[in-house]
Design a protein around this motif. Structure first.
Motif, short mmCIF file in Angstrom:
data_model
loop_
_atom_site.label_atom_id
_atom_site.label_comp_id
_atom_site.label_asym_id
_atom_site.label_seq_id
_atom_site.Cartn_x
_atom_site.Cartn_y
_atom_site.Cartn_z
N GLY A 200 58.52 51.21 27.16
CA GLY A 200 58.52 52.52 27.81
C GLY A 200 57.19 53.22 27.86
N GLU A 201 56.12 52.53 27.53
CA GLU A 201 54.79 53.17 27.52
C GLU A 201 53.80 52.37 28.37
N PRO A 202 52.95 53.08 29.13
CA PRO A 202 53.00 54.52 29.38
C PRO A 202 54.17 54.87 30.30
N ARG A 203 54.61 56.12 30.26
CA ARG A 203 55.75 56.54 31.07
C ARG A 203 55.44 56.40 32.56
N LEU A 204 56.39 55.83 33.29
CA LEU A 204 56.18 55.64 34.73
C LEU A 204 56.12 56.98 35.47
N THR A 205 56.91 57.96 35.01
CA THR A 205 56.89 59.26 35.68
C THR A 205 55.53 59.95 35.53
N ASP A 206 54.80 59.62 34.47
CA ASP A 206 53.47 60.20 34.31
C ASP A 206 52.47 59.59 35.29
N GLN A 207 52.83 58.44 35.85
CA GLN A 207 51.94 57.75 36.79
C GLN A 207 52.49 57.74 38.21
N HIS A 208 53.55 58.51 38.45
CA HIS A 208 54.28 58.35 39.72
C HIS A 208 53.43 58.67 40.94
N GLU A 209 52.49 59.61 40.83
CA GLU A 209 51.66 59.94 41.99
C GLU A 209 50.84 58.72 42.42
N GLU A 210 50.16 58.10 41.46
CA GLU A 210 49.32 56.95 41.77
C GLU A 210 50.16 55.75 42.20
N LEU A 211 51.28 55.53 41.51
CA LEU A 211 52.15 54.40 41.85
C LEU A 211 52.72 54.55 43.25
N PHE A 212 53.15 55.76 43.59
CA PHE A 212 53.71 55.94 44.94
C PHE A 212 52.63 55.82 46.00
N ASP A 213 51.43 56.31 45.71
CA ASP A 213 50.35 56.20 46.69
C ASP A 213 50.06 54.74 47.00
N MET A 214 50.10 53.88 45.98
CA MET A 214 49.90 52.44 46.20
C MET A 214 51.01 51.88 47.09
N LEU A 215 52.26 52.29 46.82
CA LEU A 215 53.39 51.80 47.61
C LEU A 215 53.32 52.32 49.04
N TRP A 216 52.98 53.59 49.21
CA TRP A 216 52.89 54.16 50.55
C TRP A 216 51.85 53.42 51.40
N ARG A 217 50.72 53.09 50.80
CA ARG A 217 49.69 52.36 51.53
C ARG A 217 50.20 51.00 51.99
N ALA A 218 51.07 50.38 51.18
CA ALA A 218 51.63 49.08 51.56
C ALA A 218 52.64 49.21 52.70
N LEU A 219 53.36 50.33 52.76
CA LEU A 219 54.38 50.53 53.79
C LEU A 219 53.80 51.09 55.09
N PRO B 24 48.83 50.31 59.48
CA PRO B 24 47.39 50.21 59.21
C PRO B 24 46.62 51.37 59.84
N ASP B 25 45.70 51.90 59.07
CA ASP B 25 44.84 53.02 59.47
C ASP B 25 45.56 54.36 59.46
N ARG B 26 46.87 54.37 59.07
CA ARG B 26 47.58 55.65 59.01
C ARG B 26 48.04 55.97 57.60
N GLY B 27 47.84 55.05 56.64
CA GLY B 27 48.40 55.24 55.31
C GLY B 27 47.53 56.04 54.37
N VAL B 28 46.27 56.23 54.71
CA VAL B 28 45.37 56.92 53.79
C VAL B 28 45.49 58.43 53.97
#
Length: 211
Positions: free
Chosen positions: A185-204, A207-211
């Motif tokens: 359970g460490e580090p907590r995923l909710t503490d990293q959710h902004e960065e983790l979601f940003d990585m996922l959003w870029r994948a979805l 191209p050229d619209r995800g940033v």
């Protein structure tokens, strides 16, 4: 003429409440044991002992161990689906809807780590696909619609279907959730959710619209 004895008021409700209480104890005990080790290594008499119930009581409510496992899975999946739908009501943009869904799932499994452990040790993909509730189907339609609208707006990748985008989205979430118990359970995923979601959003994203 044979006299019919009146049924005492409240007897039926009491029996129903008693059955519900027994099921709650059985399912709680099953969840704890399924989280500890694979379902095939858990015996029904262990579940009965942990729940303070008899085997006869378990068989009265569940056909077999697999049925009990699937009931546990469906109840928790429905709880999660309801929570996701509740949080999505006040969110309107495509990105924020997906971001809110992402956070709710991470928060849910951090709140109930035993459910994540059960998914990791005892639940297989075919078991998860066999049964879905109306709530889960509604959530899938809603998220698929969000993805399709995001594609139509030129924000999300249009080279694959919205169903594949949904699989990709859930696939990343599933991997994060299932591996978290192994990381204690460490580090907590909710503490990293902004960065983790940003990585996922870029994948979805398109191209050229995800940033």
């Amino acid at each position: 003429m044979t006299e019919t004895r009146p049924t005492p008021r409240g007897t039926s409700a009491s029996r129903h409440a008693g059955s519900r209480g027994a099921c709650e104890r059985i399912e709680a005990a099953a969840l704890a044991l399924f989280a500890e080790r694979p379902a095939e290594q858990v015996r029904l008499n262990e579940i009965a002992a942990a729940a303070g119930a008899s085997l006869a009581t378990i068989y009265r409510h569940y056909d077999d161990k697999q049925a009990l496992l699937e009931v546990c899975l469906l109840r928790w999946a429905d709880t999660l689906a309801n929570r996701m739908l509740e949080h999505l009501q006040a969110v309107h943009t495509y990105r924020e809807r997906l971001h809110k869904t992402f956070w709710v799932v991470l928060d849910f499994f951090e709140t109930y780590p035993e459910v994540a452990a059960m998914l990791l040790s005892s639940v297989y993909p075919q078991a998860m696909r066999r049964h879905t509730t109306d709530t889960q189907k509604h959530l899938t339609r809603l998220l698929t619609g969000v993805l399709a609208d995001g594609q139509a707006a030129g924000l999300l990748n249009q080279r694959v279907s919205e169903s594949v985008l949904l699989d990709y989205f859930y696939g990343v979430l599933a991997r994060l959730v299932q591996m978290q118990p192994l990381r204690h359970g460490e580090p907590r995923l909710t503490d990293q959710h902004e960065e983790l979601f940003d990585m996922l959003w870029r994948a979805l994203a398109e191209p050229d619209r995800g940033v």
